[in-house]
Design a protein around this motif. Sequence first.
Motif, mmCIF file in Angstrom:
data_model
loop_
_atom_site.group_PDB
_atom_site.id
_atom_site.type_symbol
_atom_site.label_atom_id
_atom_site.label_comp_id
_atom_site.label_asym_id
_atom_site.label_seq_id
_atom_site.Cartn_x
_atom_site.Cartn_y
_atom_site.Cartn_z
ATOM 1 N N GLN A 184 -2.945 -2.693 7.568
ATOM 2 C CA GLN A 184 -2.614 -2.391 8.956
ATOM 3 C C GLN A 184 -3.597 -1.467 9.673
ATOM 4 O OE1 GLN A 184 -0.021 -3.934 10.485
ATOM 5 N NE2 GLN A 184 0.262 -5.020 8.556
ATOM 6 N N ASN A 185 -4.352 -0.677 8.905
ATOM 7 C CA ASN A 185 -5.250 0.296 9.517
ATOM 8 C C ASN A 185 -6.481 0.473 8.621
ATOM 9 O OD1 ASN A 185 -6.457 2.500 10.794
ATOM 10 N ND2 ASN A 185 -4.501 3.495 11.228
ATOM 11 N N PRO A 186 -7.320 -0.571 8.521
ATOM 12 C CA PRO A 186 -8.454 -0.529 7.596
ATOM 13 C C PRO A 186 -9.419 0.623 7.851
ATOM 14 C CG PRO A 186 -8.266 -2.705 8.631
ATOM 15 C CD PRO A 186 -7.207 -1.834 9.226
ATOM 16 N N ALA A 187 -9.586 1.038 9.101
ATOM 17 C CA ALA A 187 -10.497 2.151 9.398
ATOM 18 C C ALA A 187 -9.994 3.438 8.745
ATOM 19 C CB ALA A 187 -10.644 2.331 10.904
ATOM 20 N N LEU A 188 -8.703 3.674 8.810
ATOM 21 C CA LEU A 188 -8.128 4.863 8.180
ATOM 22 C C LEU A 188 -8.136 4.711 6.659
ATOM 23 C CD1 LEU A 188 -6.880 7.642 8.735
ATOM 24 C CD2 LEU A 188 -4.642 6.521 8.868
ATOM 25 N N GLY A 200 5.217 8.130 -8.762
ATOM 26 C CA GLY A 200 5.620 6.731 -8.618
ATOM 27 C C GLY A 200 4.684 5.888 -7.780
ATOM 28 N N GLN A 201 5.244 4.892 -7.111
ATOM 29 C CA GLN A 201 4.474 3.879 -6.388
ATOM 30 C C GLN A 201 4.302 4.135 -4.898
ATOM 31 O OE1 GLN A 201 2.812 1.310 -7.849
ATOM 32 N NE2 GLN A 201 3.411 2.433 -9.682
ATOM 33 N N ALA A 202 4.957 5.127 -4.340
ATOM 34 C CA ALA A 202 4.917 5.326 -2.891
ATOM 35 C C ALA A 202 3.499 5.509 -2.366
ATOM 36 C CB ALA A 202 5.793 6.512 -2.491
ATOM 37 N N LYS A 203 2.672 6.252 -3.085
ATOM 38 C CA LYS A 203 1.288 6.489 -2.642
ATOM 39 C C LYS A 203 0.488 5.183 -2.654
ATOM 40 C CE LYS A 203 0.031 8.063 -7.258
ATOM 41 N NZ LYS A 203 1.342 7.746 -7.813
ATOM 42 N N THR A 204 0.719 4.345 -3.654
ATOM 43 C CA THR A 204 0.026 3.061 -3.760
ATOM 44 C C THR A 204 0.490 2.113 -2.654
ATOM 45 O OG1 THR A 204 -0.079 3.405 -6.134
ATOM 46 C CG2 THR A 204 -0.528 1.174 -5.350
ATOM 47 N N GLU A 205 1.795 2.111 -2.390
ATOM 48 C CA GLU A 205 2.349 1.276 -1.321
ATOM 49 C C GLU A 205 1.780 1.690 0.033
ATOM 50 O OE1 GLU A 205 6.542 1.822 -1.865
ATOM 51 O OE2 GLU A 205 6.542 0.712 -3.761
ATOM 52 N N PHE A 206 1.660 3.004 0.250
ATOM 53 C CA PHE A 206 1.092 3.484 1.502
ATOM 54 C C PHE A 206 -0.382 3.090 1.604
ATOM 55 C CE2 PHE A 206 -1.002 6.946 3.980
ATOM 56 C CZ PHE A 206 -0.540 6.537 5.229
ATOM 57 N N GLY A 207 -1.116 3.203 0.516
ATOM 58 C CA GLY A 207 -2.518 2.782 0.507
ATOM 59 C C GLY A 207 -2.664 1.305 0.853
ATOM 60 N N ALA A 208 -1.785 0.473 0.310
ATOM 61 C CA ALA A 208 -1.808 -0.970 0.614
ATOM 62 C C ALA A 208 -1.474 -1.209 2.087
ATOM 63 C CB ALA A 208 -0.828 -1.714 -0.289
ATOM 64 N N PHE A 209 -0.507 -0.454 2.612
ATOM 65 C CA PHE A 209 -0.172 -0.551 4.040
ATOM 66 C C PHE A 209 -1.403 -0.239 4.888
ATOM 67 C CE2 PHE A 209 0.789 1.820 7.905
ATOM 68 C CZ PHE A 209 1.543 0.898 8.612
ATOM 69 N N LEU A 210 -2.111 0.849 4.544
ATOM 70 C CA LEU A 210 -3.299 1.216 5.317
ATOM 71 C C LEU A 210 -4.352 0.110 5.266
ATOM 72 C CD1 LEU A 210 -3.887 5.001 4.547
ATOM 73 C CD2 LEU A 210 -3.000 3.964 6.648
ATOM 74 N N LYS A 211 -4.604 -0.440 4.085
ATOM 75 C CA LYS A 211 -5.614 -1.501 3.967
ATOM 76 C C LYS A 211 -5.270 -2.695 4.846
ATOM 77 C CE LYS A 211 -7.333 -0.228 -0.543
ATOM 78 N NZ LYS A 211 -7.329 -0.481 -1.969
#
Length: 128
Positions: A87-91, A74-85
Motif C-alpha cells: 500500500q505504501n512502497p515508498a515508506l 509475533g506476526q504483527a510487525k511482519t503483517e505491517f511490513g507486508a501492508f507497507l510493501k
Amino acid sequence: MNRFHAVCWIDHHEAKVFHFDAHDFERATIRTDKPNGHIHNKRAAEASHSDKHFHEGIAAALADAQEILLLGPGQAKTEFGAFLKAQNPALAKRVVATESADHPTDGEIVGRARKHFKAIDRMTPQRG
C-alpha cells in the motif's frame, strides 16, 4: 517532530511509534479497533478492514521518518511490513530492519533503536 530515525513497536492491539534523536524522543500510540486484537475466521472481512485502518494510522505516524526500525512480538510487525510493501512502497523502502521484541518499556524500545541506528550510521557513508 522532524527527526531522521523512527522505531515502531507493534502487536495486534497497538503500535507505539517513536521519533527520536540522541537526546529526546516523541511517542505516538495507535490502537486497533478490532475486538481482542485477533483475527477470527468468521470475522475475517471485519478484521481485514480494521487492520487496514490500524495500519494506515501507523503509516501516517511514520510518514516523516527517513529510516524505520520495526519491532514486536509475533506476526504483527511482519503483517505491517507486508501492508507497507503493498500500500505504501515508498515508506516500505525506509524500513531498514524488522526484529523481534516481546513487550519492552518505552525506554527500552528507544534505547534499542538508538543502539541499532548508531551501528548502521557507523557503517553508512555520510547522508546528503
